[in-house]
Design an enzyme around this catalytic site. Structure first.
Site, PDB file in Angstrom:
ATOM      1  N   CYS A 112       0.051  -0.897 -13.180  1.00 14.18           N
ATOM      2  CA  CYS A 112       0.317  -1.909 -12.166  1.00 14.18           C
ATOM      3  C   CYS A 112       0.563  -3.244 -12.867  1.00 14.18           C
ATOM      4  O   CYS A 112      -0.187  -3.600 -13.779  1.00 14.18           O
ATOM      5  CB  CYS A 112      -0.883  -2.015 -11.230  1.00 14.18           C
ATOM      6  SG  CYS A 112      -0.679  -3.244  -9.937  1.00 14.18           S
ATOM      7  N   HIS A 155       2.102   3.600  -3.975  1.00 11.98           N
ATOM      8  CA  HIS A 155       1.432   2.549  -4.746  1.00 11.98           C
ATOM      9  C   HIS A 155       1.745   1.169  -4.141  1.00 11.98           C
ATOM     10  O   HIS A 155       0.844   0.353  -3.942  1.00 11.98           O
ATOM     11  CB  HIS A 155       1.894   2.632  -6.208  1.00 11.98           C
ATOM     12  CG  HIS A 155       1.357   1.559  -7.106  1.00 11.98           C
ATOM     13  ND1 HIS A 155       0.521   1.824  -8.174  1.00 11.98           N
ATOM     14  CD2 HIS A 155       1.527   0.213  -7.111  1.00 11.98           C
ATOM     15  CE1 HIS A 155       0.205   0.685  -8.773  1.00 11.98           C
ATOM     16  NE2 HIS A 155       0.821  -0.306  -8.153  1.00 11.98           N
ATOM     17  N   GLU A 156       3.034   0.932  -3.846  1.00 16.44           N
ATOM     18  CA  GLU A 156       3.438  -0.386  -3.335  1.00 16.44           C
ATOM     19  C   GLU A 156       2.916  -0.628  -1.916  1.00 16.44           C
ATOM     20  O   GLU A 156       2.503  -1.738  -1.583  1.00 16.44           O
ATOM     21  CB  GLU A 156       4.968  -0.533  -3.379  1.00 16.44           C
ATOM     22  CG  GLU A 156       5.577  -0.437  -4.777  1.00 16.44           C
ATOM     23  CD  GLU A 156       4.897  -1.312  -5.817  1.00 16.44           C
ATOM     24  OE1 GLU A 156       4.403  -2.396  -5.474  1.00 16.44           O
ATOM     25  OE2 GLU A 156       4.836  -0.893  -6.996  1.00 16.44           O
ATOM     26  N   HIS A 159      -0.587  -1.804  -1.891  1.00 19.86           N
ATOM     27  CA  HIS A 159      -0.744  -3.245  -2.162  1.00 19.86           C
ATOM     28  C   HIS A 159      -0.774  -4.050  -0.859  1.00 19.86           C
ATOM     29  O   HIS A 159      -1.444  -5.073  -0.774  1.00 19.86           O
ATOM     30  CB  HIS A 159       0.420  -3.759  -3.018  1.00 19.86           C
ATOM     31  CG  HIS A 159       0.196  -3.631  -4.495  1.00 19.86           C
ATOM     32  ND1 HIS A 159      -0.876  -4.228  -5.135  1.00 19.86           N
ATOM     33  CD2 HIS A 159       0.905  -3.005  -5.458  1.00 19.86           C
ATOM     34  CE1 HIS A 159      -0.810  -3.951  -6.430  1.00 19.86           C
ATOM     35  NE2 HIS A 159       0.256  -3.215  -6.658  1.00 19.86           N
TER      36      HIS A 159
HETATM   37 ZN   LIG Z   1       0.796  -2.382  -8.452  1.00 21.83          ZN
END
Ligand SMILES: [Zn+2]
Length: 209
Positions: A112, A155-156, A159
């Protein structure tokens, strides 16, 4: 880049419209398209595969991602992805992930840009997903993705809900990285301090024009 330890990475981001004006701390107000361009630039500079708005200090539900062409050099780990090898760029507003294949995949290494230098295998992610999102023109779209790209989208989107990839791993893994994470947290603190000073100066300058 907002780093591990920065509270903005733990906040739930707000939905946005393509017509919104965004206030990135440290910058003049920008359109969503301008911010998306900045995010793509930043992502390529940092040699990432994805970047979510909270990572540049914006608590809104938007991310950019990229697919690169396969490259022999990259497979050998000599050369990292570059903009010249882009297969496809993605800008997604208000993404919603639907899992198409519940089978979890753990076969890729994950990192990340907000946690520099730390990579881990074994983050369980759905192998196949469908993402519903709004594009920069305000069109509602849906895209199916699998394997690595599906992982990037998950993953995004994480966030945007204040979640980081380390959260998906046993606490011992975070403990193993304790020293490096403390360094990153300190860097984050320093950055936020500078940002506050900078914002105050900018405000002051503007008031005195
Ligand atoms: Zn990330």
């Amino acid at each position: 880049m907002r780093l591990y330890g920065d509270p903005i990475l733990r906040r739930k981001a707000k939905p946005l419209q393509p017509s919104d004006t965004l206030h990135v701390p440290g910058y003049e107000p920008q359109t969503v398209r301008q911010v998306a361009d900045t995010m793509l630039e930043t992502m390529f500079e940092e040699r990432g595969v994805g970047l979510a708005a909270p990572q540049i200090g914006l608590p809104v539900r938007m991310f950019v991602a990229v697919e690169y062409e396969d490259d022999e050099e990259e497979k050998e780990g000599q050369e990292k992805p570059l903009r010249s090898r882009v297969l496809r760029e993605y800008v997604m507003l208000n993404p919603v992930i639907k899992v198409l294949d519940k089978k979890k995949d753990k076969s890729y290494q994950e990192g990340c840009l907000s946690i520099p230098g730390i990579y881990e295998e074994g983050v369980p992610r759905a192998r196949r997903v469908s993402v519903s999102y709004t594009d920069l023109d305000g069109q509602a779209r849906t895209l199916d993705a699998e394997d690595y790209l599906a992982r990037v989208f998950q993953h995004e989107t994480d966030h945007l809900d204040g979640k980081l990839f380390l959260d998906h791993l046993p606490a011992e893994i975070t403990d193993e990285h304790r020293r490096d994470l403390l360094k990153i947290q300190q860097a984050s603190k320093n950055f936020l301090h500078h940002l506050t000073t900078w914002e105050k100066q900018r405000q002051h300058t503007r008031e005195n024009l």
